[in-house]
Scaffold this motif. Structure first.
Motif, PDB file in Angstrom:
ATOM      1  N   SER A   3      14.475 -19.760 -10.687  1.00 41.38           N
ATOM      2  CA  SER A   3      14.934 -19.052  -9.484  1.00 41.38           C
ATOM      3  C   SER A   3      14.224 -19.535  -8.218  1.00 41.38           C
ATOM      4  O   SER A   3      14.810 -19.534  -7.136  1.00 41.38           O
ATOM      5  N   LYS A   4      12.974 -19.981  -8.340  1.00 44.97           N
ATOM      6  CA  LYS A   4      12.244 -20.471  -7.166  1.00 44.97           C
ATOM      7  C   LYS A   4      12.867 -21.760  -6.640  1.00 44.97           C
ATOM      8  O   LYS A   4      13.016 -21.945  -5.436  1.00 44.97           O
ATOM      9  N   ALA A   5      13.276 -22.650  -7.546  1.00 43.14           N
ATOM     10  CA  ALA A   5      13.938 -23.895  -7.139  1.00 43.14           C
ATOM     11  C   ALA A   5      15.251 -23.584  -6.432  1.00 43.14           C
ATOM     12  O   ALA A   5      15.567 -24.190  -5.401  1.00 43.14           O
ATOM     13  N   ILE A   6      16.000 -22.639  -6.967  1.00 42.63           N
ATOM     14  CA  ILE A   6      17.270 -22.262  -6.343  1.00 42.63           C
ATOM     15  C   ILE A   6      17.035 -21.658  -4.968  1.00 42.63           C
ATOM     16  O   ILE A   6      17.751 -21.960  -4.006  1.00 42.63           O
ATOM     17  N   GLU A   7      16.000 -20.837  -4.838  1.00 44.97           N
ATOM     18  CA  GLU A   7      15.658 -20.236  -3.543  1.00 44.97           C
ATOM     19  C   GLU A   7      15.286 -21.321  -2.527  1.00 44.97           C
ATOM     20  O   GLU A   7      15.730 -21.287  -1.372  1.00 44.97           O
ATOM     21  N   ILE A   8      14.518 -22.303  -2.959  1.00 50.42           N
ATOM     22  CA  ILE A   8      14.142 -23.417  -2.082  1.00 50.42           C
ATOM     23  C   ILE A   8      15.391 -24.171  -1.640  1.00 50.42           C
ATOM     24  O   ILE A   8      15.558 -24.489  -0.460  1.00 50.42           O
ATOM     25  N   LEU A   9      16.292 -24.447  -2.575  1.00 44.78           N
ATOM     26  CA  LEU A   9      17.531 -25.150  -2.250  1.00 44.78           C
ATOM     27  C   LEU A   9      18.357 -24.386  -1.218  1.00 44.78           C
ATOM     28  O   LEU A   9      18.892 -24.977  -0.276  1.00 44.78           O
ATOM     29  N   GLN A  10      18.468 -23.089  -1.390  1.00 47.12           N
ATOM     30  CA  GLN A  10      19.249 -22.278  -0.453  1.00 47.12           C
ATOM     31  C   GLN A  10      18.644 -22.318   0.948  1.00 47.12           C
ATOM     32  O   GLN A  10      19.375 -22.399   1.937  1.00 47.12           O
ATOM     33  N   ILE A  11      17.341 -22.311   1.040  1.00 47.77           N
ATOM     34  CA  ILE A  11      16.680 -22.335   2.348  1.00 47.77           C
ATOM     35  C   ILE A  11      16.843 -23.690   3.017  1.00 47.77           C
ATOM     36  O   ILE A  11      17.225 -23.774   4.185  1.00 47.77           O
ATOM     37  N   ILE A  12      16.570 -24.771   2.287  1.00 52.67           N
ATOM     38  CA  ILE A  12      16.651 -26.090   2.932  1.00 52.67           C
ATOM     39  C   ILE A  12      18.086 -26.521   3.196  1.00 52.67           C
ATOM     40  O   ILE A  12      18.323 -27.380   4.031  1.00 52.67           O
ATOM     41  N   GLU A  13      19.043 -25.915   2.486  1.00 46.54           N
ATOM     42  CA  GLU A  13      20.440 -26.247   2.777  1.00 46.54           C
ATOM     43  C   GLU A  13      20.820 -25.808   4.187  1.00 46.54           C
ATOM     44  O   GLU A  13      21.555 -26.484   4.886  1.00 46.54           O
ATOM     45  N   SER A  14      20.268 -24.674   4.633  1.00 45.33           N
ATOM     46  CA  SER A  14      20.577 -24.209   5.987  1.00 45.33           C
ATOM     47  C   SER A  14      19.599 -24.749   7.028  1.00 45.33           C
ATOM     48  O   SER A  14      19.898 -24.741   8.208  1.00 45.33           O
ATOM     49  N   ASN A  15      18.432 -25.226   6.601  1.00 44.51           N
ATOM     50  CA  ASN A  15      17.462 -25.787   7.539  1.00 44.51           C
ATOM     51  C   ASN A  15      16.634 -26.859   6.834  1.00 44.51           C
ATOM     52  O   ASN A  15      15.574 -26.572   6.283  1.00 44.51           O
ATOM     53  N   GLY A  16      17.129 -28.096   6.862  1.00 50.44           N
ATOM     54  CA  GLY A  16      16.450 -29.195   6.203  1.00 50.44           C
ATOM     55  C   GLY A  16      15.142 -29.606   6.857  1.00 50.44           C
ATOM     56  O   GLY A  16      14.367 -30.349   6.272  1.00 50.44           O
ATOM     57  N   ARG A  17      14.894 -29.099   8.057  1.00 50.14           N
ATOM     58  CA  ARG A  17      13.663 -29.468   8.779  1.00 50.14           C
ATOM     59  C   ARG A  17      12.579 -28.403   8.678  1.00 50.14           C
ATOM     60  O   ARG A  17      11.551 -28.498   9.343  1.00 50.14           O
ATOM     61  N   ILE A  18      12.779 -27.408   7.851  1.00 46.16           N
ATOM     62  CA  ILE A  18      11.782 -26.341   7.738  1.00 46.16           C
ATOM     63  C   ILE A  18      10.460 -26.942   7.263  1.00 46.16           C
ATOM     64  O   ILE A  18      10.428 -27.828   6.409  1.00 46.16           O
TER      65      ILE A  18
END
Length: 164
Positions: A3-18
């Motif tokens: 679930s942590k990997a999926i959460e990371i993917l969801q965040i960087i999908e909307s902001n790849g520069r985070i």
């Protein structure tokens, strides 16, 4: 995939520069753990690219033509649509290629500098492929939203309404 990997993917999908420290706090992990997750996701080709959405209409002399081409093809025995799709996506003009359901088989998105270049792509490259039966080309006239980003969003009037 946890679930942590999926959460990371969801965040960087909307902001790849985070930034990594912010991402780590958001997913309750250490910076090193986040870096390891990202490295593994890139290695497994889950993360394919980091990109920016650019409004080329606002950059003088850089706006081009985007065409969406509906393509009907005859699939080949044993490989289906994959072989012809691979031939098409190797052309540098092709920005996206999708297998579709419905009236046509493939949707090809190309970018070019002029309509003539787009026409030459269809006539000289795409329609000459043996499996291609027919094409229908649509030209993009205006972009309203792309990859979840709204273009030319009107500024909100923040003044307070005063009435007598």
């Amino acid at each position: 995939m946890d679930s942590k990997a999926i959460e990371i993917l969801q965040i960087i999908e909307s902001n790849g520069r985070i930034e990594i420290p912010i991402l780590a706090k958001m997913v309750d992990a250490t910076e090193e753990e986040v870096k390891q997750y990202l490295a593994e996701l890139e290695k497994e080709r889950v993360i394919l690219s980091y990109s920016a959405v650019i409004d080329w209409a606002k950059v003088r002399d850089q706006e081009g033509i985007t065409a969406v081409i509906d393509v009907k093809v005859t699939p080949k025995r044993g490989v289906g649509f994959d072989e012809v799709a691979e031939r098409i996506y190797r052309f540098p003009e092709v920005q996206a290629l999708y297998l579709m359901s419905g009236a046509y088989d493939l949707s090809v998105v190309i970018e070019s500098k002029t309509m003539s270049e787009s026409a030459r792509f269809v006539s000289d490259k795409l329609s000459t492929i043996d499996s291609v039966i027919s094409t229908t080309t649509h030209f993009q006239l205006k972009k309203y939203k792309h990859d979840g980003v709204v273009f030319d969003e009107p500024d909100k009037d923040r003044r307070m309404v005063v009435s007598p």
